[in-house]
Design an enzyme around this catalytic site. Structure first.
Site, PDB file in Angstrom:
ATOM      1  N   GLU A  97      34.854  31.590  69.496  1.00  4.90           N
ATOM      2  CA  GLU A  97      35.899  31.023  68.645  1.00  4.90           C
ATOM      3  C   GLU A  97      37.312  31.429  69.070  1.00  4.90           C
ATOM      4  O   GLU A  97      38.222  30.607  69.075  1.00  4.90           O
ATOM      5  CB  GLU A  97      35.672  31.432  67.183  1.00  4.90           C
ATOM      6  CG  GLU A  97      34.484  30.768  66.519  1.00  4.90           C
ATOM      7  CD  GLU A  97      34.722  29.303  66.195  1.00  4.90           C
ATOM      8  OE1 GLU A  97      35.851  28.812  66.397  1.00  4.90           O
ATOM      9  OE2 GLU A  97      33.774  28.647  65.740  1.00  4.90           O
ATOM     10  N   SER A  98      37.512  32.706  69.376  1.00  4.90           N
ATOM     11  CA  SER A  98      38.881  33.192  69.598  1.00  4.90           C
ATOM     12  C   SER A  98      39.029  34.113  70.804  1.00  4.90           C
ATOM     13  O   SER A  98      40.143  34.526  71.109  1.00  4.90           O
ATOM     14  CB  SER A  98      39.364  33.947  68.358  1.00  4.90           C
ATOM     15  OG  SER A  98      38.622  35.166  68.212  1.00  4.90           O
TER      16      SER A  98
END
Length: 198
Positions: A97-98
Site C-alpha cells: 500500500e505505502s
C-alpha cells in the site's frame, strides 16, 4: 528588492526552489513545512506533526520510504495480537500500500501506511490517518472485519481491501479487475516472502 523582502519568505522561496531542483533526493532528506494558526512557518526534516507537508513535488503512494521495514513492528505486533491477524500479513499489506511511507497519499484520497480511505478510517475509529499506530490499528481492524465477512479466505479479503467488500461479496471471487488481481498477487508474494525469511 531584497531590502524589503521579509527574510522568512525569502527562506521559504529558496528552500522550495532547492528541493524542487533536487526532487530525486531520498525521502529521509526531504524538507517538510506547515504554517500554524499564528502564521509561523515551521520546517523540519522529521515530520512529527500531521500538519507537515513535503516541499516540492508529491511522490506517488508507495514510491519511497524514509524508514526501514522493521520501524513500525511494535505497532504491527500490537495490532496483530489485538485483532488476531498475522503480523506478516499486515506488513505485506503495508509494503504494497505505502512501502512504509506514513505520509503516503493516493490520487483517490487513501492515506497513510495502510492507505485508508476517509470513510473507512472513520468506520475504524481512526482520527489521524498519518499517525502510524492509529493507521495500523485501523487497517488491521478492517482486515479482521473482512476476514470475518469472507470466512478467512485470504484472496477475497485482499480483493475486498483493494476493490471494496460489496463488489466482492456479490460475486464471491476476485473481481476481473487488473489492478485488483495484481494487488492480490503482490500482497501474497510479499506475505510469502516474509514467511520464508523467518
Amino acid at each position: 528588492m531584497f531590502k524589503t523582502l521579509n527574510f522568512k519568505y525569502l527562506l521559504i522561496f529558496l528552500l522550495t526552489g532547492l528541493v524542487s531542483m533536487f526532487d530525486t533526493v531520498p525521502a529521509f532528506s526531504r524538507i517538510y513545512t506547515f504554517t500554524d494558526k499564528e502564521g509561523v512557518v515551521h520546517f523540519s526534516n522529521i515530520p512529527n506533526d500531521h500538519r507537515f507537508r513535503p516541499i516540492g513535488k508529491a511522490w506517488p503512494s508507495g514510491a519511497r520510504s524514509s524508514v526501514p521495514e522493521y520501524y513500525f513492528d511494535t505497532h504491527i505486533n500490537d495490532a496483530a495480537r489485538l485483532y488476531q491477524i498475522d503480523p506478516l500479513l499486515i506488513k505485506a499489506v503495508i509494503k504494497r500500500e505505502s512501502n512504509f511511507d506514513r505520509y503516503a497519499r493516493s490520487s483517490k484520497g487513501a492515506l497513510g501506511l495502510m492507505q485508508l480511505m476517509p470513510a473507512t478510517a472513520h468506520d475504524m475509529n481512526v482520527t489521524d490517518s498519518f499517525d502510524p499506530r492509529e493507521n495500523i490499528f485501523g487497517g488491521t481492524r478492517y482486515l479482521k472485519w473482512l476476514s470475518q465477512m469472507f470466512s478467512g479466505d485470504l484472496e477475497l479479503i485482499l480483493a475486498s481491501y483493494n476493490a471494496g467488500p460489496e463488489k466482492v461479496k456479490r460475486i464471491r471471487t476476485v473481481p476481473d479487475i487488473t489492478e485488483t488481481r495484481l494487488y492480490v498477487r503482490a500482497v501474497l508474494n510479499y506475505y510469502n516472502s516474509y514467511k520464508m525469511s523467518l
